[in-house]
Enzyme design. Sequence first.
Site, PDB file in Angstrom:
ATOM      1  N   ASN A 124       0.758  -1.187   0.072  1.00 24.50           N
ATOM      2  CA  ASN A 124       0.133   0.099   0.028  1.00 24.50           C
ATOM      3  C   ASN A 124       0.764   1.283  -0.114  1.00 24.50           C
ATOM      4  O   ASN A 124       1.870   1.319   0.380  1.00 24.50           O
ATOM      5  CB  ASN A 124      -0.794  -0.159   1.017  1.00 24.50           C
ATOM      6  CG  ASN A 124      -1.855  -1.161   1.016  1.00 24.50           C
ATOM      7  OD1 ASN A 124      -2.312  -1.565   0.224  1.00 24.50           O
ATOM      8  ND2 ASN A 124      -2.347  -1.530   2.433  1.00 24.50           N
ATOM      9  N   ASP A 132      -0.650   4.325   1.114  1.00 24.78           N
ATOM     10  CA  ASP A 132      -1.234   5.431   1.896  1.00 24.78           C
ATOM     11  C   ASP A 132      -0.735   6.037   3.216  1.00 24.78           C
ATOM     12  O   ASP A 132      -1.289   6.874   3.918  1.00 24.78           O
ATOM     13  CB  ASP A 132      -2.629   4.690   2.183  1.00 24.78           C
ATOM     14  CG  ASP A 132      -2.584   3.252   2.674  1.00 24.78           C
ATOM     15  OD1 ASP A 132      -1.794   3.264   3.660  1.00 24.78           O
ATOM     16  OD2 ASP A 132      -3.441   2.520   2.338  1.00 24.78           O
ATOM     17  N   HIS A 182       5.829  -0.417  -2.826  1.00 27.75           N
ATOM     18  CA  HIS A 182       5.183   0.352  -3.782  1.00 27.75           C
ATOM     19  C   HIS A 182       5.516   1.744  -3.666  1.00 27.75           C
ATOM     20  O   HIS A 182       4.628   2.605  -4.588  1.00 27.75           O
ATOM     21  CB  HIS A 182       3.892  -0.131  -4.257  1.00 27.75           C
ATOM     22  CG  HIS A 182       3.477  -1.360  -4.641  1.00 27.75           C
ATOM     23  ND1 HIS A 182       2.446  -2.180  -4.778  1.00 27.75           N
ATOM     24  CD2 HIS A 182       4.622  -2.330  -5.111  1.00 27.75           C
ATOM     25  CE1 HIS A 182       2.722  -3.396  -5.065  1.00 27.75           C
ATOM     26  NE2 HIS A 182       3.848  -3.511  -5.457  1.00 27.75           N
ATOM     27  N   CYS A 215      11.838  20.208  -9.563  1.00 31.59           N
ATOM     28  CA  CYS A 215      12.932  19.474  -8.407  1.00 31.59           C
ATOM     29  C   CYS A 215      13.848  20.799  -8.112  1.00 31.59           C
ATOM     30  O   CYS A 215      14.525  21.688  -9.015  1.00 31.59           O
ATOM     31  CB  CYS A 215      13.712  18.440  -9.148  1.00 31.59           C
ATOM     32  SG  CYS A 215      14.989  17.968  -7.668  1.00 31.59           S
TER      33      CYS A 215
END
Length: 263
Positions: free
Chosen positions: A98, A100, A115, A151
């Site tokens: 996840n 989140d 991920h 950036c």
Amino acid sequence: MTSPRRSAFVPGPEHHRIVVLTGAGLSARTGLGTFRGPGGVWDLEPELEAAMHAGRLPGSIPQLWSVWGRMAGIAAAHGPTPGHRALARMGAHVITQNIDGLHQAAGSEDVAELHGSALRATCLDACCDWRAPTTPGPGERAEDHGVPAACPVCGAPTRPDVVLFDEQLPATDLDLALELARSADLFAAVGTSGVVFPAAQLAPLAREAGALTVLVDLDPPSQAGPRTGFDLVIEGDAHEVLPAWERAVNGVAQRSFLDPFGS
């Protein structure tokens, strides 16, 4: 061969190092939903799946900010679920698919994010190591999420620090995941079938190192293949199973007063 389902299983005193691989199913209660399968994000919005391929960069950056910013905002607004909090309270080491940030919000410290994270921005240039936390919200621009569009180190565009299709997993997190799997005496996959590599190698790796391996899912796969890495399959709600594990690990006789909240 996979053992019969035993929903009454809880960790015992022989389990000193619990490692848990989590997937979208653990966070679905927040409203994020899952990605694959009928009713998943990719099924309902196939154009979003197309945008998640690395080959679409840099043109897909506005869509990435919109999608991942919205998902991070949903997670932040809801907060950790009972399952996330139970893992933190039992001191489990976490490997997650996840993005989140809910494990860290619950208090988990050892978290390998396979991920990436929708709560961070990174530079599009793979040779640049600039990263910064985001403020999740709606919008297609980096500035909508509290970070610059260029950036500040090299001037390349910025993007959510989420692993896209055809991209390599972050080496540091993958190495940590492999180390955790090898060190476990109880390894559980929760809210994920763990069939996608390299996550698929973690349960067999843990079992080979001597761990008991457990799959916890509301609707575990019926095919033999996805189940072969697990000694035990529990068909149940992770937000009930994990708090029960936490009570067993911490010697709590009744439900924790925190369990009902965050549902």
